[in-house]
Design an enzyme around this catalytic site. Sequence first.
Site, mmCIF file in Angstrom:
data_model
loop_
_atom_site.group_PDB
_atom_site.id
_atom_site.type_symbol
_atom_site.label_atom_id
_atom_site.label_comp_id
_atom_site.label_asym_id
_atom_site.label_seq_id
_atom_site.Cartn_x
_atom_site.Cartn_y
_atom_site.Cartn_z
ATOM 1 N N LYS A 174 14.043 79.246 84.564
ATOM 2 C CA LYS A 174 14.778 78.610 83.683
ATOM 3 C C LYS A 174 14.761 77.098 84.378
ATOM 4 O O LYS A 174 14.941 77.037 85.552
ATOM 5 C CB LYS A 174 16.421 79.139 83.661
ATOM 6 N N SER B 195 22.384 80.302 76.944
ATOM 7 C CA SER B 195 21.699 79.171 77.033
ATOM 8 C C SER B 195 20.221 79.485 77.597
ATOM 9 O O SER B 195 19.240 78.489 77.496
ATOM 10 C CB SER B 195 22.288 78.262 78.076
ATOM 11 N N SER C 34 25.208 83.434 79.458
ATOM 12 C CA SER C 34 23.635 82.888 79.153
ATOM 13 C C SER C 34 22.605 83.581 79.434
ATOM 14 O O SER C 34 21.329 83.154 79.183
ATOM 15 C CB SER C 34 23.585 81.503 79.799
HETATM 16 N N1 GLN Z 1 27.514 79.963 75.753
HETATM 17 C C1 GLN Z 1 28.354 79.553 76.886
HETATM 18 C C2 GLN Z 1 28.514 78.245 76.901
HETATM 19 O O1 GLN Z 1 28.174 77.552 75.893
HETATM 20 C C3 GLN Z 1 27.808 80.121 78.218
HETATM 21 C C4 GLN Z 1 26.874 79.296 78.634
HETATM 22 C C5 GLN Z 1 26.191 79.882 80.081
HETATM 23 O O2 GLN Z 1 26.476 81.044 80.257
HETATM 24 N N2 GLN Z 1 25.718 78.985 80.527
HETATM 25 O O3 GLN Z 1 29.243 77.452 77.923
#
Ligand code: GLN
Length: 476
Positions: free
Chosen positions: A71, A147, A171
């Site tokens: 990532k 994400s 994410s």
């Molecule tokens: N969807 C969540 C957010 O927008 C989680 C994001 C993540 O785990 N990095 O913050």
Amino acid sequence: MLNTKTISEIKAGYAGGDFSPVDVITSLESAIAEQDAQIGSYLSRNVETALKAAESADLSLPLGGVPIAIKDNINVLGEPCTCASKFLEGAYQAPYNATVITKLLQAGAIPFGRANLDEFAMGSATENSAVQLTRNPHDLERVPGGSSGGSAACVAGDLAIASLGSDTGGSIRQPASHCGVVGFKPSYGRVSRYGLVAFASSLDQIGPLTKSVTDAAMLTNVLAGHDPLDSTSLDAPTLDYTQGLDEGVAGKKIGVPKEYLSDDLHPDVKKAVQTAIAALEKEGAEIVEVSLPHTKYCVPTYYILAPAEASSNLSRFDGVRYANRSNDVTDVLSMYENSREEGFGPEVKRRILLGTYVLSSGYYDAYYIKAQKVRTLIMRDFNEVFEQVDALIAPVAPEPARKIGENANDPLQEYLADIFTIGANLAGIPAISVPAGTAEVDGKQLPVGLQILGPHLGEQTVLQVARAWELLRDAE
Ligand code: GLN
């Protein structure tokens, strides 16, 4: 078709002399050349470096010669790390390796390719990437989740053998669920965060996205462990997570949180969870209904704490170091203002505004401190439940992957869909998403994940239950 293989299969192939690391990377490259223009999972690839590493790979090491996609918010020495942000794109090259990268290298793996994400990991669809769109390999009209959408899509599309993602509120698990791959978030502190660009430091955790539970265990073996460079890293013994993976669920007590099986779920998502529950029960697991009464506060708690931490963490992006500086600068204040105005995308700005607001004098007690207190209640819910059961079973997301652009003007709707994944981050416990069939939307079958959660440092139980389900699912 070496690109379609799992880590275990790649290792067996190397051991049998059937193919080499160079063959694997070449196979990935040709699949990427064919498909990634459409899928958009990769932001960059270090093909030459990877091929060189492949030529001299030590195949006797645990991940010898196995390419792993990373990532793009994890530092790999000498490579860009854009966090899918205009702020860092073209402006930053990692001057060091994240601890997880050092560990991968020590285990013989080859970090190969940087996967797309929501900008600074803020989002659930990878649509907040300021660089490019990533599409779900199962339906190109749909998002891959986020994400870690690039990390999930490259594994699902067989453009990677496995990848690393980060999970602050879901994410790793949610994109894994949407793309039909395995995604594992270990306990908070189990894996070092050193070299992961911080989003919300009390919640962030790195973990693997793979094609099988065994692969997730193999990667966890390499990633887990104490790191003096991360003050929140736990100095607790790690296990060989591949050992006892096939132990099964007979005699295990598995809880089903009633708040997680609401009628708001897509009917096929609910059915997938119920099918798994029935199958595990038939295998000898004792299934009990449990309650996590503060579940309804998970979303508001997370969306106060995560932005608060983000607003502080992102203050380092000010145009002075690390990142792009605006050209429109007359004094120090205009440098800060214009660099941040030009560098951050709308969702990141929204989080910074929210976070700054809840930390500001006068609101700090009402929002931030209150949310910290509620976080404790949410943690207690989990602690109490894990006195009764070994693991919990739940959905990952209320719906399968949505269409691209569908929530464009409705961030709240997007936040609400994080309801089932956020609890594990607030409580710091391990949780995995394992493919569990499909849900029908508009006549299409889309992947659905099953979530298994365990007590703090209960990685082994989570992986065992996940593996048991994987075997049952494949036997169907
Ligand atoms: N969807 C969540 C957010 O927008 C989680 C994001 C993540 O785990 N990095 O913050």
